[in-house]
Design an enzyme around this catalytic site. Sequence first.
Site, short mmCIF file in Angstrom:
data_model
loop_
_atom_site.label_atom_id
_atom_site.label_comp_id
_atom_site.label_asym_id
_atom_site.label_seq_id
_atom_site.Cartn_x
_atom_site.Cartn_y
_atom_site.Cartn_z
N LYS A 11 27.22 -2.85 66.49
CA LYS A 11 26.30 -2.77 65.35
C LYS A 11 25.21 -3.87 65.38
CE LYS A 11 29.66 -0.59 62.27
NZ LYS A 11 30.24 -0.62 60.91
N PHE A 59 28.28 1.83 48.71
CA PHE A 59 27.69 1.04 49.79
C PHE A 59 26.83 1.87 50.75
CE2 PHE A 59 32.09 2.09 51.20
CZ PHE A 59 31.83 2.79 52.38
N ARG A 87 41.01 1.17 68.02
CA ARG A 87 41.28 0.77 66.63
C ARG A 87 41.94 -0.61 66.60
NH1 ARG A 87 43.80 5.92 64.72
NH2 ARG A 87 41.85 7.07 64.59
N THR A 93 38.66 -2.80 58.95
CA THR A 93 37.23 -2.67 58.57
C THR A 93 36.68 -3.97 58.01
OG1 THR A 93 37.58 -0.33 58.08
CG2 THR A 93 35.61 -1.34 57.14
N ARG A 104 36.60 -7.65 64.96
CA ARG A 104 36.06 -7.86 63.61
C ARG A 104 36.47 -9.21 63.04
NH1 ARG A 104 37.04 -1.62 61.87
NH2 ARG A 104 34.91 -0.86 62.20
N ASN A 114 30.28 -5.57 60.19
CA ASN A 114 31.58 -5.82 60.82
C ASN A 114 31.57 -5.57 62.34
OD1 ASN A 114 31.42 -3.07 60.74
ND2 ASN A 114 33.33 -2.73 59.63
N HIS A 117 31.76 -0.12 65.28
CA HIS A 117 32.26 1.13 64.69
C HIS A 117 33.04 1.86 65.77
CE1 HIS A 117 32.30 5.02 62.64
NE2 HIS A 117 32.04 5.53 63.84
#
Length: 119
Positions: A11, A59, A87, A93, A104, A114, A117
Amino acid sequence: MATERTLSIIKPDATRRNLTGAINERFEIRGLKIVAQKRIHLTLGQAQKFYQIHKERAFYDDLCKYMTSGPVVVQVLEGEQAITENRSIMGATNPANADEGTIRKDFGESVEANSVHGS
Ligand code: CMP
């Protein structure tokens, strides 16, 4: 055991801080292969469509704006149980709730920014 492919996105908060290499190292060290990747700048329309599932959430607007605030790296990760593995590598998250040693926990700035994704 099944070889799987899974989508990953590095991100804008992470590309801004030059963390692409450090994050990719986390995938590779755990045996996932980055079989495709491309650095792109999402349009607002693309971000809105991608996160459509969250469009009723408070959000959503901020999330879409944030995802267009800088470049992202979209990737295909491949490996044994890649979906579950990714994961686990990413962590929860919200970085505040993520396990030690996860992307994260180590790199995330906030529940929104974070760093990665996966889906
Ligand atoms: P991601 O795994 O990409 O899926 C949805 C994204 O929405 C999530 O990571 C965060 O970037 C963001 N998100 C989830 N929950 C919140 C929240 N409570 N506040 C702000 N952003 C959130």
